[in-house]
Design an enzyme around this catalytic site. Structure first.
Site, PDB file in Angstrom:
ATOM      1  N   LEU A   1       7.962  -5.482  -9.047  1.00  0.00           N
ATOM      2  CA  LEU A   1       8.009  -5.872 -10.313  1.00  0.00           C
ATOM      3  C   LEU A   1       8.494  -7.368 -10.993  1.00  0.00           C
ATOM      4  O   LEU A   1       8.922  -7.938 -10.820  1.00  0.00           O
ATOM      5  CB  LEU A   1       8.995  -4.965 -10.663  1.00  0.00           C
ATOM      6  CG  LEU A   1       8.701  -3.576  -9.851  1.00  0.00           C
ATOM      7  CD1 LEU A   1      10.183  -2.325 -10.019  1.00  0.00           C
ATOM      8  CD2 LEU A   1       7.596  -2.589 -10.631  1.00  0.00           C
ATOM      9  N   ASP A   2       8.378  -7.430 -12.545  1.00  0.00           N
ATOM     10  CA  ASP A   2       8.692  -8.423 -13.559  1.00  0.00           C
ATOM     11  C   ASP A   2      10.058  -8.117 -13.083  1.00  0.00           C
ATOM     12  O   ASP A   2      10.695  -7.262 -12.858  1.00  0.00           O
ATOM     13  CB  ASP A   2       7.892  -7.821 -14.446  1.00  0.00           C
ATOM     14  CG  ASP A   2       6.700  -8.791 -14.934  1.00  0.00           C
ATOM     15  OD1 ASP A   2       6.060  -8.962 -13.536  1.00  0.00           O
ATOM     16  OD2 ASP A   2       6.474  -9.009 -15.549  1.00  0.00           O
ATOM     17  N   LYS A   3      10.900  -9.866 -13.201  1.00  0.00           N
ATOM     18  CA  LYS A   3      12.102  -9.930 -13.347  1.00  0.00           C
ATOM     19  C   LYS A   3      12.994  -8.662 -14.309  1.00  0.00           C
ATOM     20  O   LYS A   3      13.983  -8.508 -14.082  1.00  0.00           O
ATOM     21  CB  LYS A   3      12.878 -11.250 -13.981  1.00  0.00           C
ATOM     22  CG  LYS A   3      13.781 -11.157 -13.535  1.00  0.00           C
ATOM     23  CD  LYS A   3      14.626 -13.038 -14.793  1.00  0.00           C
ATOM     24  CE  LYS A   3      15.589 -13.165 -14.569  1.00  0.00           C
ATOM     25  NZ  LYS A   3      16.112 -14.556 -15.349  1.00  0.00           N
TER      26      LYS A   3
ATOM     27  N   ARG B   1       1.752  -4.589 -19.834  1.00  0.00           N
ATOM     28  CA  ARG B   1       2.190  -5.363 -21.441  1.00  0.00           C
ATOM     29  C   ARG B   1       1.089  -5.250 -21.661  1.00  0.00           C
ATOM     30  O   ARG B   1       1.184  -5.721 -23.134  1.00  0.00           O
ATOM     31  CB  ARG B   1       3.571  -6.434 -20.633  1.00  0.00           C
ATOM     32  CG  ARG B   1       4.257  -5.785 -20.434  1.00  0.00           C
ATOM     33  CD  ARG B   1       4.958  -6.505 -19.138  1.00  0.00           C
ATOM     34  NE  ARG B   1       5.856  -7.603 -19.760  1.00  0.00           N
ATOM     35  CZ  ARG B   1       6.538  -8.899 -20.144  1.00  0.00           C
ATOM     36  NH1 ARG B   1       6.278  -9.574 -18.672  1.00  0.00           N
ATOM     37  NH2 ARG B   1       6.666  -9.555 -20.396  1.00  0.00           N
TER      38      ARG B   1
END
Length: 349
Positions: free
Chosen positions: A136-138, A235
């Site tokens: 997962l992204d930060k 996104r």
């Protein structure tokens, strides 16, 4: 001296040097970055920089030491929300603002370092990404599964490839998506900004399924399912169809400024209460790699995004019970139909 590999670029252009080396030699991006930083990768006879974008005709010389020094995984005591754990795997609820594995700029303050501090047994610790099945992204929160054995890691990796790990994300997006939507748009690195992804015909195939869960004045709460798992896929795809994730600093498309008149005031009220991209990995389903038992984990809308959702919804009283996703039927409504393309273990948030 170790092994020396010589490569020539045949494509018109490529991704940045460290990613190209990782892809061509089947290395992790961490391993590739270390080789570049150590001066072991030259381009046309000159030591290359990790960020260099290669061109057709460039010649690379890569030296991989026989006994490359392995960077040890430092322990970093970070509180973790463990949802499930046995001898084979671990499921946790990753908070926002936490990088998943060590990489340049984050060698010792990641999720992996927190697991080391916790004493969690991790397979292939020298890879820099031990036990990581998907990422997962930060600034994306939510559920992740990690393998604690090599066998479990292989089985979960195959399950991900064959679409047998179901990942559902909750997102707050600008505007309204009134009908189930499949976004089919290829993704690749932005040619002018290598930190961003973009939709281009020459990119890798990518599919995302979006379904409205609740409609508010200026935004929707939606369920997102992945047909593929490209970097920043959710996104970028949502921004591509005109419904960027609320609070997204990279792909937000102006955020509340997209609205006019009275809508702007309502949108701004939501935006100012959104501390990061309003994207959360809310559900994770798969078969246990050893027992085959169905596993179904759920994670409610996170506390840091609660004020934004309540404001978007007009401060409905039921949301005070911290069960917004359950209240709106996120976990009970029908699933979107996942595509027939294969997910890949990249940052999909």
């Amino acid at each position: 001296m170790g092994r020396i590999h010589t490569l020539q670029v045949l494509a018109e252009s490529t991704e940045r040097l460290d990613r190209f080396v990782a892809d061509q030699l089947a290395l992790s991006r961490t391993q590739s970055a270390r080789l570049v930083a150590a001066g072991a990768v030259s381009v046309n006879g000159v030591p290359g920089r990790a960020s260099r974008v290669l061109e057709r005709g460039d010649v690379l010389c890569i030296e991989i030491p026989d006994r490359a020094r392995v960077r040890t995984l430092d322990a970093h005591d970070i509180p973790l929300d463990i949802v499930f754990e046995d001898d084979i795997l671990l499921v946790l609820n990753k908070p926002a603002n936490l990088v998943v594995h060590p990489a340049p700029g984050h060698w010792s303050d990641t999720l992996v370092n927190a697991l080391v501090a916790r004493g969690t047994r991790l397979p292939a610790a020298d890879s820099g990404r031990p036990g990581i099945v998907h990422r997962l992204d930060k600034d994306t929160s939510g559920l992740m599964v990690l393998a604690k054995t090599e066998a479990a890691h292989r089985k979960l990796g195959r399950a991900l490839q064959h679409r047998k790990i179901r990942r559902e994300y909750a997102a707050l997006v600008w505007g309204h998506i009134d009908r189930p939507t499949e976004i089919d748009a290829p993704l690749q690195r932005h040619p002018a900004d290598r930190k961003r992804m973009t939709v281009l015909a020459t990119g890798r195939p990518a599919k995302t399924h979006v379904q409205q869960v609740a409609r508010f004045g200026t935004c929707d709460l939606v369920r997102v399912q992945l047909g593929t798992g490209r970097t920043h896929q959710i996104r970028v795809h949502l921004a591509h169809v005109g419904h960027p994730v609320v609070g997204d600093p990279v792909y937000g498309g102006g955020g509340a400024k997209r609205m006019t008149g009275s809508q702007y005031q309502a949108a701004y009220a939501v935006e100012r209460l959104t501390p990061r991209q309003a994207l959360h990995a809310a559900r994770l389903r798969f078969a246990h790699p050893e027992t085959g038992r169905p596993c179904d984990f759920r994670s409610e809308w996170p506390a840091d995004l609660q004020p934004a959702l309540m404001t978007a919804a007009g401060n409905e009283v039921p949301l005070d019970r911290d069960n917004a996703l359950d209240y709106y039927g996120f976990f009970t409504r029908g699933d979107a139909n996942c595509s027939d393309t294969h997910p890949t273990p990249e940052d999909d948030g």
